[in-house]
Enzyme design. Sequence first.
Site, PDB file in Angstrom:
ATOM      1  N   LYS A  10      18.592 -95.548  69.874  1.00  0.00           N
ATOM      2  CA  LYS A  10      18.276 -94.173  69.454  1.00  0.00           C
ATOM      3  C   LYS A  10      16.918 -93.755  69.990  1.00  0.00           C
ATOM      4  CE  LYS A  10      14.978 -95.374  66.267  1.00  0.00           C
ATOM      5  NZ  LYS A  10      13.553 -95.088  66.409  1.00  0.00           N
ATOM      6  N   ASP A 137      16.441 -97.566  59.573  1.00  0.00           N
ATOM      7  CA  ASP A 137      17.152 -96.995  60.725  1.00  0.00           C
ATOM      8  C   ASP A 137      18.578 -97.519  60.864  1.00  0.00           C
ATOM      9  OD1 ASP A 137      14.866 -95.639  61.409  1.00  0.00           O
ATOM     10  OD2 ASP A 137      14.336 -96.933  63.102  1.00  0.00           O
TER      11      ASP A 137
HETATM   12  O1  C5P Z   1      12.919-100.054  56.886  1.00  0.00           O
HETATM   13  P1  C5P Z   1      12.364-100.949  57.935  1.00  0.00           P
HETATM   14  O2  C5P Z   1      12.474-102.402  57.561  1.00  0.00           O
HETATM   15  O3  C5P Z   1      12.905-100.672  59.302  1.00  0.00           O
HETATM   16  O4  C5P Z   1      10.831-100.623  57.999  1.00  0.00           O
HETATM   17  C1  C5P Z   1       9.924-101.457  58.667  1.00  0.00           C
HETATM   18  C2  C5P Z   1       8.527-101.119  58.209  1.00  0.00           C
HETATM   19  O5  C5P Z   1       8.163 -99.816  58.696  1.00  0.00           O
HETATM   20  C3  C5P Z   1       8.348-101.035  56.701  1.00  0.00           C
HETATM   21  O6  C5P Z   1       8.047-102.281  56.182  1.00  0.00           O
HETATM   22  C4  C5P Z   1       7.173-100.072  56.584  1.00  0.00           C
HETATM   23  O7  C5P Z   1       5.959-100.738  56.848  1.00  0.00           O
HETATM   24  C5  C5P Z   1       7.416 -99.111  57.741  1.00  0.00           C
HETATM   25  N1  C5P Z   1       8.160 -97.903  57.325  1.00  0.00           N
HETATM   26  C6  C5P Z   1       7.518 -96.944  56.561  1.00  0.00           C
HETATM   27  N2  C5P Z   1       8.200 -95.812  56.175  1.00  0.00           N
HETATM   28  C7  C5P Z   1       9.482 -95.614  56.576  1.00  0.00           C
HETATM   29  C8  C5P Z   1      10.151 -96.574  57.357  1.00  0.00           C
HETATM   30  C9  C5P Z   1       9.454 -97.715  57.729  1.00  0.00           C
HETATM   31  O8  C5P Z   1       6.354 -97.103  56.192  1.00  0.00           O
HETATM   32  N3  C5P Z   1      10.110 -94.503  56.199  1.00  0.00           N
END
Ligand code: C5P
Length: 303
Positions: A10, A137
Amino acid sequence: MSVTVRVPAKVNVQLAVGAARPDGFHDLANVFLAVGLYDEVTVTLADGLRVTCEGPDADQVPLDRTNLAARAAEALAVRYGRSPDVHIHIAKDIPVAGGMAGGSADGAGALVACDALWGTRASRVELLEICAELGSDVPFSLVGGAALGIGRGEKLTTLETGGTFHWVFAMAGRGLSTPAVFREFDRLGEGREIPVPVASRELLDALAKGDPDALAAAVSNDLQPAALSLFPELSDTLAAGRSAGALAALVSGSGPTTAFLVRDPGSASKVAQALRTSGTCRTVRTASGPAPGATVLGDRVAS
Ligand code: C5P
């Protein structure tokens, strides 16, 4: 028996980021567009859970249970009271730690593949719930096309697109950690009022019309200053793409992959060639979107 699922990368055509929430995440208005760069995830019945990976970046992919594909298999197995005894093989073409949701793609791919292999027949809603538990994501990797993600980015509304958008992607020599980029976003914003993130009307209209010039005028990424602060050389890559005629140049998601919107495939080849010879990036790829989400390619008898 084995099942193979193809899952797209993406690009975020808009990434509006709000202030850090008490849980550490950030509220987003995240407009995703799936593009035709794919990983293929093949699952085969096995004695235990095992992950293997092939492809140019395979050595950077964790093969233990931190891999989102392994976590997806475990999450589905737990829900259906079975063991996650499966060999997951990832044919990786999406850059690793690139801001193109490669890890998320493998999570969504393994989930859909295990569901087909095991005959668990989870509903779409259930699959999306598991995806959201795996990462912000991951639901979009399942759905594909174009979508607006709010909340952490996991609450999706499908968006209409009126045409195909052509892109060039420049992969950097090293990765960037998503949490580190969000932390840098917080640091750069200290003492400032961070507005509530909202999707841009102009951007959604441009997508719906399939108008690359209007989309180029509307793309934005609030994480870009943070990514550039941690990886300043990316501004040279952005400048090289712009001067080669890209309509828009931006960091993809948390980076460090840079994305260049171009008018047509001819212009994609020209911008790609200029980036390849610019010495500002590791590899260059062209792809167009929207691309379909996780798709089962067929059940195959194991050799
Ligand atoms: O959800 P995911 O594991 O992909 O997110 C990875 C990191 O990115 C989270 O631990 C956080 O630090 C950051 N993040 C965030 N806000 C979001 C998505 C991700 O702060 N909406």
